[in-house]
Design a protein around this motif. Structure first.
Motif, PDB file in Angstrom:
ATOM      1  N   GLU A  17      62.055  23.605  52.325  1.00 34.58           N
ATOM      2  CA  GLU A  17      62.621  22.304  51.993  1.00 34.58           C
ATOM      3  C   GLU A  17      61.936  21.212  52.802  1.00 34.58           C
ATOM      4  OE1 GLU A  17      66.858  22.222  52.384  1.00 34.58           O
ATOM      5  OE2 GLU A  17      67.144  23.665  50.759  1.00 34.58           O
ATOM      6  N   ILE A  18      61.556  20.145  52.116  1.00 31.26           N
ATOM      7  CA  ILE A  18      61.000  18.960  52.756  1.00 31.26           C
ATOM      8  C   ILE A  18      62.021  17.848  52.546  1.00 31.26           C
ATOM      9  CG2 ILE A  18      59.131  17.270  52.782  1.00 31.26           C
ATOM     10  CD1 ILE A  18      58.290  20.071  53.739  1.00 31.26           C
ATOM     11  N   LYS A  19      62.641  17.414  53.633  1.00 34.10           N
ATOM     12  CA  LYS A  19      63.710  16.413  53.549  1.00 34.10           C
ATOM     13  C   LYS A  19      63.127  15.005  53.640  1.00 34.10           C
ATOM     14  CE  LYS A  19      68.152  15.289  55.503  1.00 34.10           C
ATOM     15  NZ  LYS A  19      69.342  15.869  54.992  1.00 34.10           N
ATOM     16  N   ILE A  20      63.575  14.147  52.715  1.00 33.62           N
ATOM     17  CA  ILE A  20      63.165  12.745  52.733  1.00 33.62           C
ATOM     18  C   ILE A  20      64.411  11.884  52.875  1.00 33.62           C
ATOM     19  CG2 ILE A  20      61.076  13.169  51.387  1.00 33.62           C
ATOM     20  CD1 ILE A  20      62.545  12.009  48.928  1.00 33.62           C
ATOM     21  N   ASP A  21      64.237  10.675  53.391  1.00 34.88           N
ATOM     22  CA  ASP A  21      65.379   9.764  53.523  1.00 34.88           C
ATOM     23  C   ASP A  21      65.161   8.481  52.731  1.00 34.88           C
ATOM     24  OD1 ASP A  21      63.418   8.724  55.109  1.00 34.88           O
ATOM     25  OD2 ASP A  21      64.579   8.717  56.954  1.00 34.88           O
ATOM     26  N   THR A  22      64.219   8.526  51.799  1.00 35.76           N
ATOM     27  CA  THR A  22      63.957   7.407  50.895  1.00 35.76           C
ATOM     28  C   THR A  22      64.108   7.921  49.465  1.00 35.76           C
ATOM     29  OG1 THR A  22      61.592   7.925  50.902  1.00 35.76           O
ATOM     30  CG2 THR A  22      62.355   6.300  52.514  1.00 35.76           C
ATOM     31  N   ASP A  23      63.985   7.035  48.482  1.00 30.19           N
ATOM     32  CA  ASP A  23      64.114   7.457  47.087  1.00 30.19           C
ATOM     33  C   ASP A  23      62.984   8.387  46.662  1.00 30.19           C
ATOM     34  OD1 ASP A  23      66.453   6.044  46.735  1.00 30.19           O
ATOM     35  OD2 ASP A  23      65.455   4.268  45.922  1.00 30.19           O
ATOM     36  N   TYR A  24      61.799   8.177  47.219  1.00 32.02           N
ATOM     37  CA  TYR A  24      60.648   9.008  46.867  1.00 32.02           C
ATOM     38  C   TYR A  24      59.607   8.961  47.981  1.00 32.02           C
ATOM     39  CZ  TYR A  24      58.197   4.662  45.853  1.00 32.02           C
ATOM     40  OH  TYR A  24      57.617   3.423  45.963  1.00 32.02           O
ATOM     41  N   ILE A  25      58.673   9.908  47.923  1.00 32.22           N
ATOM     42  CA  ILE A  25      57.470   9.866  48.762  1.00 32.22           C
ATOM     43  C   ILE A  25      56.298  10.160  47.835  1.00 32.22           C
ATOM     44  CG2 ILE A  25      58.582  10.532  50.926  1.00 32.22           C
ATOM     45  CD1 ILE A  25      57.384  13.349  50.523  1.00 32.22           C
ATOM     46  N   THR A  26      55.111   9.746  48.244  1.00 34.00           N
ATOM     47  CA  THR A  26      53.943  10.041  47.428  1.00 34.00           C
ATOM     48  C   THR A  26      53.432  11.446  47.746  1.00 34.00           C
ATOM     49  OG1 THR A  26      52.360   9.159  49.014  1.00 34.00           O
ATOM     50  CG2 THR A  26      53.279   7.599  47.385  1.00 34.00           C
ATOM     51  N   LEU A  27      52.650  11.971  46.841  1.00 32.12           N
ATOM     52  CA  LEU A  27      52.079  13.293  47.055  1.00 32.12           C
ATOM     53  C   LEU A  27      51.230  13.315  48.321  1.00 32.12           C
ATOM     54  CD1 LEU A  27      51.587  16.179  46.173  1.00 32.12           C
ATOM     55  CD2 LEU A  27      49.857  15.342  44.570  1.00 32.12           C
ATOM     56  N   GLY A  28      50.480  12.252  48.583  1.00 30.83           N
ATOM     57  CA  GLY A  28      49.680  12.169  49.807  1.00 30.83           C
ATOM     58  C   GLY A  28      50.543  12.232  51.057  1.00 30.83           C
ATOM     59  N   GLN A  29      51.668  11.511  51.061  1.00 30.93           N
ATOM     60  CA  GLN A  29      52.592  11.548  52.200  1.00 30.93           C
ATOM     61  C   GLN A  29      53.201  12.946  52.348  1.00 30.93           C
ATOM     62  OE1 GLN A  29      55.137   8.430  50.712  1.00 30.93           O
ATOM     63  NE2 GLN A  29      54.471   6.999  52.311  1.00 30.93           N
ATOM     64  N   PHE A  30      53.542  13.533  51.213  1.00 24.31           N
ATOM     65  CA  PHE A  30      54.128  14.873  51.227  1.00 24.31           C
ATOM     66  C   PHE A  30      53.206  15.886  51.903  1.00 24.31           C
ATOM     67  CE2 PHE A  30      53.753  19.003  49.238  1.00 24.31           C
ATOM     68  CZ  PHE A  30      54.973  19.567  49.572  1.00 24.31           C
ATOM     69  N   LEU A  31      51.917  15.845  51.553  1.00 22.03           N
ATOM     70  CA  LEU A  31      50.974  16.807  52.126  1.00 22.03           C
ATOM     71  C   LEU A  31      50.956  16.732  53.649  1.00 22.03           C
ATOM     72  CD1 LEU A  31      48.025  16.395  49.609  1.00 22.03           C
ATOM     73  CD2 LEU A  31      49.590  18.350  49.779  1.00 22.03           C
ATOM     74  N   LYS A  32      51.068  15.535  54.178  1.00 18.82           N
ATOM     75  CA  LYS A  32      51.073  15.371  55.639  1.00 18.82           C
ATOM     76  C   LYS A  32      52.406  15.850  56.234  1.00 18.82           C
ATOM     77  CE  LYS A  32      49.704  12.329  59.282  1.00 18.82           C
ATOM     78  NZ  LYS A  32      50.521  11.498  60.058  1.00 18.82           N
ATOM     79  N   ILE A  33      53.514  15.470  55.632  1.00 13.52           N
ATOM     80  CA  ILE A  33      54.834  15.882  56.126  1.00 13.52           C
ATOM     81  C   ILE A  33      54.987  17.402  56.090  1.00 13.52           C
ATOM     82  CG2 ILE A  33      57.312  15.811  55.620  1.00 13.52           C
ATOM     83  CD1 ILE A  33      56.847  12.916  54.632  1.00 13.52           C
ATOM     84  N   ALA A  34      54.458  18.027  55.045  1.00 15.72           N
ATOM     85  CA  ALA A  34      54.556  19.485  54.900  1.00 15.72           C
ATOM     86  C   ALA A  34      53.532  20.212  55.771  1.00 15.72           C
ATOM     87  CB  ALA A  34      54.365  19.872  53.439  1.00 15.72           C
ATOM     88  N   GLU A  35      52.719  19.442  56.505  1.00 12.19           N
ATOM     89  CA  GLU A  35      51.698  19.980  57.400  1.00 12.19           C
ATOM     90  C   GLU A  35      50.647  20.806  56.661  1.00 12.19           C
ATOM     91  OE1 GLU A  35      53.759  21.901  60.625  1.00 12.19           O
ATOM     92  OE2 GLU A  35      54.529  19.994  61.369  1.00 12.19           O
ATOM     93  N   VAL A  36      50.356  20.399  55.421  1.00 14.01           N
ATOM     94  CA  VAL A  36      49.286  21.022  54.655  1.00 14.01           C
ATOM     95  C   VAL A  36      47.954  20.401  55.074  1.00 14.01           C
ATOM     96  CG1 VAL A  36      48.362  21.348  52.321  1.00 14.01           C
ATOM     97  CG2 VAL A  36      50.830  21.552  52.737  1.00 14.01           C
ATOM     98  N   ILE A  37      47.974  19.094  55.409  1.00 10.43           N
ATOM     99  CA  ILE A  37      46.797  18.395  55.916  1.00 10.43           C
ATOM    100  C   ILE A  37      47.154  17.759  57.256  1.00 10.43           C
ATOM    101  CG2 ILE A  37      45.761  17.960  53.647  1.00 10.43           C
ATOM    102  CD1 ILE A  37      46.945  15.119  53.750  1.00 10.43           C
ATOM    103  N   GLN A  38      46.135  17.408  58.019  1.00  7.74           N
ATOM    104  CA  GLN A  38      46.355  16.832  59.345  1.00  7.74           C
ATOM    105  C   GLN A  38      46.565  15.327  59.313  1.00  7.74           C
ATOM    106  OE1 GLN A  38      46.635  18.889  62.022  1.00  7.74           O
ATOM    107  NE2 GLN A  38      46.427  20.493  60.507  1.00  7.74           N
ATOM    108  N   THR A  39      45.789  14.631  58.448  1.00  6.29           N
ATOM    109  CA  THR A  39      45.875  13.174  58.382  1.00  6.29           C
ATOM    110  C   THR A  39      45.981  12.735  56.931  1.00  6.29           C
ATOM    111  OG1 THR A  39      43.490  12.811  58.193  1.00  6.29           O
ATOM    112  CG2 THR A  39      44.392  12.970  60.426  1.00  6.29           C
ATOM    113  N   GLY A  40      46.507  11.550  56.725  1.00  2.00           N
ATOM    114  CA  GLY A  40      46.624  11.010  55.374  1.00  2.00           C
ATOM    115  C   GLY A  40      45.279  10.841  54.692  1.00  2.00           C
ATOM    116  N   GLY A  41      44.233  10.608  55.481  1.00  2.00           N
ATOM    117  CA  GLY A  41      42.906  10.439  54.920  1.00  2.00           C
ATOM    118  C   GLY A  41      42.343  11.697  54.283  1.00  2.00           C
TER     119      GLY A  41
END
Length: 71
Positions: free
Chosen positions: A4-28
């Protein structure tokens, strides 16, 4: 069982998700990652880093796992 990836807004972008889920290190790294890996959102392949993910969406990244967006 999906992680589960918990958000506190209506949505997040896929790019933001990848960082939050620790799939990538940086947004870039999002553009590169999406060009090299398949990502499925609710069963459909999508490579747009600006794709909005909302509560209840299921994200599958083969070799990385399955994730559910929760609030």
């Amino acid at each position: 069982m999906p992680s589960e990836i918990k958000i506190d807004t209506d949505y997040i972008t896929l790019g933001q998700f990848l960082k939050i889920a620790e799939v990538i290190q940086t947004g870039g790294m999002a553009k590169w990652f999406l060009g090299e890996h398949e990502v499925f959102i609710n069963g459909e392949q999508d490579q747009r880093r600006g794709r909005k993910l909302r509560e209840g969406d299921l994200v599958l990244i083969p070799e990385f796992g399955e994730f559910t967006i929760t609030r």
